[in-house]
Write a protein that holds these residues in place. Structure first.
Motif, PDB file in Angstrom:
ATOM      1  N   VAL A  25      12.455  80.641  18.617  1.00 35.47           N
ATOM      2  CA  VAL A  25      12.075  80.087  17.315  1.00 35.47           C
ATOM      3  C   VAL A  25      10.569  79.844  17.259  1.00 35.47           C
ATOM      4  O   VAL A  25       9.934  80.039  16.227  1.00 35.47           O
ATOM      5  CB  VAL A  25      12.834  78.775  17.025  1.00 35.47           C
ATOM      6  N   VAL A  26       9.998  79.387  18.369  1.00 33.57           N
ATOM      7  CA  VAL A  26       8.556  79.165  18.444  1.00 33.57           C
ATOM      8  C   VAL A  26       8.006  79.881  19.659  1.00 33.57           C
ATOM      9  O   VAL A  26       8.750  80.262  20.572  1.00 33.57           O
ATOM     10  CB  VAL A  26       8.208  77.657  18.529  1.00 33.57           C
ATOM     11  N   ASP A  27       6.696  80.071  19.653  1.00 31.44           N
ATOM     12  CA  ASP A  27       6.012  80.686  20.789  1.00 31.44           C
ATOM     13  C   ASP A  27       4.934  79.724  21.249  1.00 31.44           C
ATOM     14  O   ASP A  27       3.868  79.626  20.651  1.00 31.44           O
ATOM     15  CB  ASP A  27       5.395  82.022  20.376  1.00 31.44           C
ATOM     16  N   LEU A  28       5.220  78.993  22.327  1.00 30.82           N
ATOM     17  CA  LEU A  28       4.285  77.969  22.782  1.00 30.82           C
ATOM     18  C   LEU A  28       3.105  78.527  23.551  1.00 30.82           C
ATOM     19  O   LEU A  28       2.228  77.771  23.964  1.00 30.82           O
ATOM     20  CB  LEU A  28       5.017  76.926  23.621  1.00 30.82           C
ATOM     21  N   SER A  29       3.045  79.838  23.719  1.00 29.06           N
ATOM     22  CA  SER A  29       1.826  80.409  24.280  1.00 29.06           C
ATOM     23  C   SER A  29       0.724  80.457  23.225  1.00 29.06           C
ATOM     24  O   SER A  29      -0.453  80.577  23.553  1.00 29.06           O
ATOM     25  CB  SER A  29       2.096  81.822  24.824  1.00 29.06           C
ATOM     26  N   ASP A  30       1.112  80.355  21.956  1.00 34.47           N
ATOM     27  CA  ASP A  30       0.151  80.301  20.855  1.00 34.47           C
ATOM     28  C   ASP A  30       0.742  79.424  19.750  1.00 34.47           C
ATOM     29  O   ASP A  30       1.102  79.905  18.665  1.00 34.47           O
ATOM     30  CB  ASP A  30      -0.135  81.715  20.329  1.00 34.47           C
ATOM     31  N   PRO A  31       0.865  78.116  19.980  1.00 38.89           N
ATOM     32  CA  PRO A  31       1.648  77.251  19.095  1.00 38.89           C
ATOM     33  C   PRO A  31       0.992  76.917  17.761  1.00 38.89           C
ATOM     34  O   PRO A  31       1.659  76.389  16.880  1.00 38.89           O
ATOM     35  CB  PRO A  31       1.826  75.978  19.931  1.00 38.89           C
ATOM     36  N   CYS A  32      -0.293  77.210  17.605  1.00 43.71           N
ATOM     37  CA  CYS A  32      -0.974  76.854  16.357  1.00 43.71           C
ATOM     38  C   CYS A  32      -0.855  77.929  15.284  1.00 43.71           C
ATOM     39  O   CYS A  32      -1.205  77.700  14.124  1.00 43.71           O
ATOM     40  CB  CYS A  32      -2.446  76.552  16.631  1.00 43.71           C
ATOM     41  N   LYS A  33      -0.391  79.116  15.663  1.00 43.50           N
ATOM     42  CA  LYS A  33      -0.262  80.181  14.669  1.00 43.50           C
ATOM     43  C   LYS A  33       0.927  79.920  13.749  1.00 43.50           C
ATOM     44  O   LYS A  33       1.842  79.157  14.076  1.00 43.50           O
ATOM     45  CB  LYS A  33      -0.080  81.528  15.364  1.00 43.50           C
ATOM     46  N   GLU A  34       0.912  80.561  12.580  1.00 45.05           N
ATOM     47  CA  GLU A  34       2.019  80.402  11.635  1.00 45.05           C
ATOM     48  C   GLU A  34       3.266  81.084  12.197  1.00 45.05           C
ATOM     49  O   GLU A  34       3.220  82.221  12.666  1.00 45.05           O
ATOM     50  CB  GLU A  34       1.656  81.007  10.281  1.00 45.05           C
ATOM     51  N   GLY A  35       4.375  80.372  12.153  1.00 44.89           N
ATOM     52  CA  GLY A  35       5.607  80.882  12.732  1.00 44.89           C
ATOM     53  C   GLY A  35       6.618  81.321  11.699  1.00 44.89           C
ATOM     54  O   GLY A  35       6.269  81.688  10.568  1.00 44.89           O
ATOM     55  N   CYS A  82       2.964  71.426  25.679  1.00 43.75           N
ATOM     56  CA  CYS A  82       2.477  72.725  26.149  1.00 43.75           C
ATOM     57  C   CYS A  82       3.528  73.389  27.024  1.00 43.75           C
ATOM     58  O   CYS A  82       4.476  72.753  27.477  1.00 43.75           O
ATOM     59  CB  CYS A  82       1.165  72.570  26.917  1.00 43.75           C
ATOM     60  N   LEU A  83       3.337  74.665  27.230  1.00 41.37           N
ATOM     61  CA  LEU A  83       4.258  75.471  28.031  1.00 41.37           C
ATOM     62  C   LEU A  83       3.754  75.526  29.470  1.00 41.37           C
ATOM     63  O   LEU A  83       2.596  75.847  29.715  1.00 41.37           O
ATOM     64  CB  LEU A  83       4.348  76.885  27.450  1.00 41.37           C
ATOM     65  N   GLU A  84       4.635  75.216  30.416  1.00 44.93           N
ATOM     66  CA  GLU A  84       4.270  75.237  31.827  1.00 44.93           C
ATOM     67  C   GLU A  84       4.621  76.587  32.442  1.00 44.93           C
ATOM     68  O   GLU A  84       5.478  77.314  31.960  1.00 44.93           O
ATOM     69  CB  GLU A  84       5.012  74.131  32.578  1.00 44.93           C
ATOM     70  N   SER A  85       3.968  76.886  33.547  1.00 45.73           N
ATOM     71  CA  SER A  85       4.208  78.174  34.207  1.00 45.73           C
ATOM     72  C   SER A  85       5.240  78.080  35.317  1.00 45.73           C
ATOM     73  O   SER A  85       5.646  79.107  35.863  1.00 45.73           O
ATOM     74  CB  SER A  85       2.890  78.703  34.790  1.00 45.73           C
TER      75      SER A  85
END
Length: 504
Positions: free
Chosen positions: A201-211, A483-486
């Protein structure tokens, strides 16, 4: 830091600092043996593990109705986070449910007698940084001094202490001995973000972009986490703690409670994906402005060892006082709002002076860090020095007014917003060398106190706290949010942020 109680009502603002204490949610599938009945009915198991509490809970999740059935112990914050995140995933994939279902598809099973997918079980592990909880008992039992260094000897994600006994009224303690850093909000946010990312549903590698919902992915996480947290609490709070967990440090004005009216009707039988649709399309009118401490200022938190306070019961008592004496309540709140704004203005002015006159600012902060506040004026030898010191002293005066007004509110409402023991500790703290301000954060009570120090004066403060039986925590201000952890934080170490997630 400011806005306690007032932040419950628009348009009052609060200054909220995020720290490097954070919650982690680790999400992965479980490849258990498949039961035929689960294929036909689209049921899946959800296992929730909290190693620090030595708890493991099992749920049955209906992917037709997006409902959870609890098998044993319950965690309402995680339950609502799971249901709402999966409902958002169904809504986002309304034209391609099969793509979503494949996320749960079990291996290479060949099942010709059923036309539906098997949904692989979910394994969710939640972990909270040690700073969310009190470890005084463990440290004292080991014969160690009450210092940050002693805290640092504990293993990450150590087992959690439970409060002993029960108490009633506005002074009652939570089940777990906490330090007051918004653990339920950080946990809810981490679980929501983890599942939304896991389900695409979301992409936390680039969370500020429009989803997928016409707004940023961070905004989607924020809305769903707010709804989940409010339902779990059984009320619509200000939401500052969830907003902080998502976005980090900020100046915050709450949303209108009506925006979550769809969440309130969820219990009436309206399909959950429609509830989520209403929430995501709602008029979210909260205000969020970036904020952080001026340069060379440091946040310190000290745990006095009282086991924490129950924020909901204290808020209830204050609201009761507001209704019983509205005129005095309005007068108190207006003065408190003015003092909060004054502190905010002084801190922003100091940030501006630091940017425009860095060398002078650096020298003033270094000089004041080794002096008590009444001696700071000795360094007001030039116009810029004088301006910086004037703002420093103005910030102190604003904080002292805030404390007085908060105490008056507590006395009128019959709750210990700044108890006498905290008052003595805070007075001593503000009289120490290099301390700008000190106070009880949020709703106050017996949670950890905070102090803002100048330059390198923090080590002397933590030593002074230790002599007063106050344990200085290891947390620092960190302006970042989710944020997304590795990798698994138990094996890869901890990075900065408030609430973060790990996906497998």
């Amino acid at each position: 830091m400011t806005g306690g109680y007032l932040i419950l009502e628009r348009p009052n603002a609060g200054l909220v600092l995020s720290t490097n204490a954070r919650f982690y949610a680790i999400v992965k599938p479980i490849n258990d043996e498949v039961k035929p009945e689960s294929w036909a009915w689209k049921w899946t198991d959800v296992k929730l593990t909290s190693p620090q509490l030595s708890r493991e809970s099992m749920y049955k999740l209906s992917l037709n109705h997006l409902t959870l059935q609890c098998v044993d112990s319950r965690n309402p914050f995680v339950e609502h986070a799971i249901q709402y995140a999966i409902a958002a995933a169904h809504l986002a994939s309304h034209k391609d449910k099969e793509a979503l279902h494949k996320l749960f598809l079990q291996g290479n099973l060949q099942v010709s007698s059923f036309s539906t997918f098997y949904f692989s079980s979910l394994d969710i592990t939640i972990l909270g940084s040690n700073d969310f909880y009190s470890y005084r008992n463990q440290i004292e039992s080991l014969g160690l001094p009450l210092t940050p260094e002693s805290l640092g000897t504990l293993a990450p994600f150590a087992s959690i202490t439970f409060n002993s006994g029960e108490s009633n009224g506005a002074n009652c303690k939570p089940e777990v001995a906490k330090t007051g850093l918004g653990s339920s909000a950080a946990m809810t946010t981490a679980v929501v973000a983890a599942l939304l990312h896991y389900l695409g549903v979301v992409d936390l590698s680039d969370p500020c972009k429009e989803g997928k919902f016409g707004c940023s992915d961070l905004d989607v996480i924020h809305m769903i986490a707010q709804a989940s947290h409010c339902l779990a609490q059984g009320k619509v709070g200000s939401g500052f703690d969830v907003s902080c967990a998502v976005y980090g440090s900020q100046r915050y004005v709450r949303f209108s409670p009506e925006v979550l009216s769809f969440a309130k009707v969820a219990v009436t039988g309206l399909p959950l994906h429609e509830v989520i649709g209403g929430i995501l399309k709602g008029k979210w009118d909260h205000e969020r402005t970036e904020f952080c401490l001026p340069p060379l200022m440091n946040l310190f938190l000290g745990e006095p060892g009282s086991g924490g306070s129950s924020t909901p019961s204290m808020v209830g008592a204050v609201k009761k006082w507001q209704m019983s004496d509205p005129e005095k309540a309005r007068e108190n709140w207006q003065k408190l709002s003015d003092a909060n704004l004054e502190l905010e203005t002084k801190l922003n002015s100091l940030s501006k002076l630091a940017k425009e006159h860095w060398d002078v600012y650096l020298g003033v902060i270094k000089s004041c860090s080794v002096l008590t506040s009444e001696k700071w004026v000795l360094h007001a030898t030039e116009p810029i020095n004088e301006a910086i010191i004037r703002e420093l002293l103005g910030a102190r005066e604003a904080m002292l007014r805030i404390r007085i007004l908060m105490r008056q509110m507590g006395e009128a409402a019959g709750v210990p917003i700044e108890p006498e023991s905290q008052t003595q500790l805070l007075d001593s703290t503000m009289n120490a060398e290099g301390v700008l301000v000190a106070g009880v954060p949020g709703a106050g009570g017996f949670d950890a106190i905070f102090a803002i120090t100048l330059g390198d004066s923090g080590s002397k403060l933590t030593q002074a706290w230790s002599s007063h039986n106050v344990l200085a925590l290891l947390v620092k201000e960190d302006p970042h949010g989710v944020c997304l952890e590795s990798g698994d934080p138990r094996t890869t170490g901890i990075t900065s942020g408030v609430s973060s997630i790990h996906i497998e």
